[in-house]
Design an enzyme around this catalytic site. Sequence first.
Site, short mmCIF file in Angstrom:
data_model
loop_
_atom_site.label_atom_id
_atom_site.label_comp_id
_atom_site.label_asym_id
_atom_site.label_seq_id
_atom_site.Cartn_x
_atom_site.Cartn_y
_atom_site.Cartn_z
CG HIS A 20 -2.05 0.92 1.20
ND1 HIS A 20 -2.19 1.96 2.10
CD2 HIS A 20 -3.12 1.01 0.36
CE1 HIS A 20 -3.29 2.64 1.83
NE2 HIS A 20 -3.87 2.08 0.79
CE LYS A 29 -1.29 4.76 -1.74
NZ LYS A 29 -2.00 4.25 -0.55
CG ASP A 39 18.93 11.50 -10.05
OD1 ASP A 39 18.88 10.43 -10.68
OD2 ASP A 39 18.79 12.61 -10.59
CG HIS A 90 -7.31 8.49 -0.41
ND1 HIS A 90 -5.98 8.33 -0.74
CD2 HIS A 90 -7.85 7.25 -0.50
CE1 HIS A 90 -5.73 7.07 -1.02
NE2 HIS A 90 -6.85 6.38 -0.88
CE LYS A 141 -4.09 6.85 2.65
NZ LYS A 141 -5.50 6.72 2.78
CG ASP A 200 1.97 19.28 21.76
OD1 ASP A 200 0.74 19.47 21.91
OD2 ASP A 200 2.65 18.62 22.55
#
Length: 422
Positions: free
Chosen positions: A121, A123, A128, A303, A305, A310
């Site tokens: 899952h 991404k 380089d 969608h 996450k 603080d």
Amino acid sequence: MNIPGRPARSARWKPGHALRLLENGEEFFPAVFEAVGAARREVLIETFILFEDKVGLALRDALVAAARRGVQVDLTVDGFGSSELTPPYIASLCDAGVRLHVFDPQPRLFGFRLNVFRRMHRKLVVIDGERAFVGGINYSADHLADFGPEAKQDYAVEVVGPVVADIRRFVSDALDKPAPGRHWLRRRADARTVPDPTQAEAGPAQAMFVTRDNAEHRTAIERHYRVAIRSARHEVVIANAYFFPGYRLLRELRRAARRGVRVRLILQGEPDMAIVKTAAEMLYEHLLRANVKVYEYCKRPLHGKVALVDDEWCTVGSSNLDPLSLALNLEANLVVRDRAFNACLRERLESLMEHGCKEVSVEPNAGSRVWRGVRSFFVFHFLRRFPAWAGWLPAHAPRLASTQPPAAPEASSGASGLPDPH
């Protein structure tokens, strides 16, 4: 023996990073495509979803151009999330020299895919060995506003600095090392090896690359959330698409709110899957009674996450706070300590709450309240035990297949070109 995709034994804070928060496809895709266009030696990409729409075609064009000018390009997709790529699309990548890898390609049984659990899952993008992108945005047009009401709200972070070497090493190891008991197709013998670059400090931020796997790091991301929430003094903000965490994380949220910390959750109000909202709603009574504030984002599907605590701590990544991400999927988050980046994320989330959310309140109806209390009790105790139960699901060692161009692709074919026959 190391398992492909397994991080270093313990993630560590590293100083010296420059960061940029990227919101939605409008900011993320141009940044990635520009970075790929400027690549000199190597492009590494992992993604759960790659669709053959205008975004997927733009990514293909950028990767093909890079490969043709001599850049080493490795693209890894998940066999479940990216199962519908056609033979012509795959051939256009492979013919240009792009090495396409498929995580856990599995055949269908009676038309149904079997590899629903233990998905790749993550991404990730590394250019380089000097620049990386970490987040929750897939390569699909539904991350752009012009997709319509179903367009997703999401975030990623671009990072330059020493932690990029950790991310590069992690992605490279996933390609190079065989898993015990299973066959992995290695890079071809004639593949060029790109040496690890030396990455100088680029800014004031501290950063740490944290991953979740099904071996030694089963709870790594959740643990960083819990530690940060436990140390909170005045504020916790979490924006998470699929929210159904375990008992320990819920306990830390409730404890923080009860000691006077302002705890706010931004969850889906217009979900892409109805069950998502239903599951989260089961927790509302339990959270609201502890003075946790819950906001539902209602403009379009959330969608994201991301989270902040603080004035310094925050995280951006692929991990939801639900059973799939916390107990099954392979995930990756960047954790940051930096006041400027924290302030930027807070500003974006405050705007989200002000302009696109409605606050959830406790239902005054006594009968409904009793039912919600009973339901909350059973859900609460289920959550105390679900991580152990989830561990009973098949913890297979997934196979990474390196795809070759289809022998005779047909432009009109709608069949997948992945090594995963329908």
